[in-house]
Write a protein that holds these residues in place. Structure first.
Motif, short mmCIF file in Angstrom:
data_model
loop_
_atom_site.label_atom_id
_atom_site.label_comp_id
_atom_site.label_asym_id
_atom_site.label_seq_id
_atom_site.Cartn_x
_atom_site.Cartn_y
_atom_site.Cartn_z
N GLY A 177 12.42 59.80 33.62
CA GLY A 177 13.17 60.54 32.60
C GLY A 177 14.05 61.57 33.28
N ASP A 178 15.05 62.08 32.56
CA ASP A 178 15.97 63.00 33.22
C ASP A 178 15.43 64.44 33.25
OD1 ASP A 178 17.05 64.62 31.01
OD2 ASP A 178 18.05 62.79 30.36
N HIS A 179 15.99 65.19 34.16
CA HIS A 179 15.58 66.57 34.43
C HIS A 179 15.69 67.43 33.17
CE1 HIS A 179 15.14 70.21 36.82
NE2 HIS A 179 16.30 70.65 36.40
N PHE A 180 16.74 67.21 32.38
CA PHE A 180 16.97 68.05 31.20
C PHE A 180 15.90 67.81 30.14
CE2 PHE A 180 21.13 66.65 32.98
CZ PHE A 180 21.42 67.82 33.65
N THR A 181 15.48 66.56 29.99
CA THR A 181 14.42 66.24 29.03
C THR A 181 13.13 66.94 29.43
OG1 THR A 181 15.40 64.10 28.52
CG2 THR A 181 13.06 64.36 28.03
N VAL A 182 12.83 66.91 30.72
CA VAL A 182 11.61 67.55 31.21
C VAL A 182 11.64 69.05 30.93
CG1 VAL A 182 10.23 68.07 33.25
CG2 VAL A 182 11.23 65.79 32.97
N LEU A 183 12.81 69.67 31.09
CA LEU A 183 12.93 71.12 30.88
C LEU A 183 13.05 71.50 29.40
CD1 LEU A 183 15.17 72.31 33.84
CD2 LEU A 183 12.70 72.19 33.67
N GLY A 184 13.13 70.50 28.51
CA GLY A 184 13.06 70.81 27.09
C GLY A 184 14.36 70.86 26.33
N LEU A 185 15.44 70.31 26.91
CA LEU A 185 16.72 70.29 26.18
C LEU A 185 17.49 69.03 26.58
CD1 LEU A 185 18.61 71.89 24.26
CD2 LEU A 185 19.70 72.82 26.31
N PRO A 186 17.63 68.06 25.67
CA PRO A 186 18.42 66.85 25.98
C PRO A 186 19.91 67.20 26.11
CG PRO A 186 16.94 66.49 24.11
CD PRO A 186 17.01 67.96 24.34
N LEU A 187 20.29 67.64 27.29
CA LEU A 187 21.61 68.24 27.48
C LEU A 187 22.75 67.24 27.40
CD1 LEU A 187 22.98 70.95 28.02
CD2 LEU A 187 22.75 70.50 30.47
N LEU A 188 22.58 66.04 27.94
CA LEU A 188 23.69 65.08 27.95
C LEU A 188 24.10 64.66 26.53
CD1 LEU A 188 22.74 62.92 31.06
CD2 LEU A 188 24.42 64.77 30.90
N PRO A 189 23.18 64.28 25.63
CA PRO A 189 23.60 63.98 24.27
C PRO A 189 24.14 65.20 23.53
CG PRO A 189 21.23 63.60 24.53
CD PRO A 189 21.78 63.91 25.88
N LEU A 190 23.61 66.38 23.83
CA LEU A 190 24.13 67.60 23.19
C LEU A 190 25.58 67.84 23.60
CD1 LEU A 190 23.86 70.27 21.62
CD2 LEU A 190 22.89 71.28 23.70
N LEU A 191 25.87 67.73 24.89
CA LEU A 191 27.24 67.94 25.35
C LEU A 191 28.19 66.88 24.80
CD1 LEU A 191 26.66 68.96 29.08
CD2 LEU A 191 27.23 70.45 27.15
N ALA A 192 27.71 65.64 24.66
CA ALA A 192 28.55 64.59 24.08
C ALA A 192 28.91 64.93 22.64
CB ALA A 192 27.82 63.25 24.14
N PHE A 193 27.97 65.47 21.88
CA PHE A 193 28.25 65.90 20.50
C PHE A 193 29.29 67.03 20.50
CE2 PHE A 193 27.34 69.36 17.49
CZ PHE A 193 27.78 68.74 16.31
N LEU A 194 29.11 68.02 21.35
CA LEU A 194 30.05 69.15 21.38
C LEU A 194 31.45 68.69 21.75
CD1 LEU A 194 27.80 71.89 23.07
CD2 LEU A 194 28.29 71.58 20.63
#
Length: 202
Positions: A177-194
């Motif tokens: 799994g990716d680093h962001f998921t482990v740290l508690g924030l799915p950053l890649l899908p969030l940035l895609a939405f923004l």
């Protein structure tokens, strides 16, 4: 330089140092605020047992709670659940509970379900859940005690009694799994939405 292009401030409905670090490192200017909700009461009242659904519910509730007080702003809510099979874990209350959790996790694979929800004017406009599968190595009582001694009170601040970005890395033999998921924030899908909403410059 901030990449945020919204007309109102971006708000993170969390005081998590890891989540704040991820947004700051991504070049987003934001305010961090605590969502005043009773997570355990909401979870109990929902009757939900699926770890993914619980994480998403709490992310939505956090985003909506802060959004209700800040019209015009995009508010990010996030939550993470840890599941060992069908068993859900919460943050340990102290060292004894942390030790009990680590005994159960050692030598097994568990799942981190990280949910993000974005609210705007009291309405959820985006949500996502990402999963990381974590394989903890077999550990002796002496090793577990040494880890707990070194980590100190930090073990009570996260579900599973570890922070992977810190001493918790010593507990694992494999991470899927990716680093962001482990740290508690799915950053890649969030940035895609923004980006789709033209709220970031890149």
């Amino acid at each position: 330089m901030s990449l945020w292009r919204g007309t109102s401030p971006l708000i993170l409905a969390s005081q998590s140092s890891a989540r704040k670090m991820l947004l700051a490192n991504a070049g987003l200017e934001f305010k961090a605020m605590t969502a005043d909700i009773d997570e355990r009461a909401i979870q109990a009242g929902s009757k939900l047992s699926n770890p993914r659904d619980v994480a998403l519910l709490l992310a939505r509730e956090k985003a909506n709670a802060v959004s209700a007080q800040h019209s015009g702003s995009y508010v990010i809510g996030a939550d993470q659940t840890l599941a060992l099979g069908n068993r859900l874990f919460n943050k340990p209350a102290g060292r004894a509970q942390a030790l009990a959790q680590l005994r159960d996790l050692a030598g097994n694979r568990h799942e981190l379900n990280s949910a993000v929800a974005v609210a705007h004017d009291g309405k959820i406009v985006f949500e996502d859940v990402s999963v990381a599968r974590m394989t903890m190595r077999e550990m002796s009582e002496a090793e577990l005690s040494a880890y707990l001694d070194a980590a100190g009170d930090a073990v009570t601040t996260s579900v599973g009694a570890y922070q992977l970005e810190g001493l918790g890395i010593h507990l694992f033999e494999r991470i899927d799994g990716d680093h962001f998921t482990v740290l508690g924030l799915p950053l890649l899908p969030l940035l895609a939405f923004l980006r789709r909403e033209q709220l970031v410059a890149v």
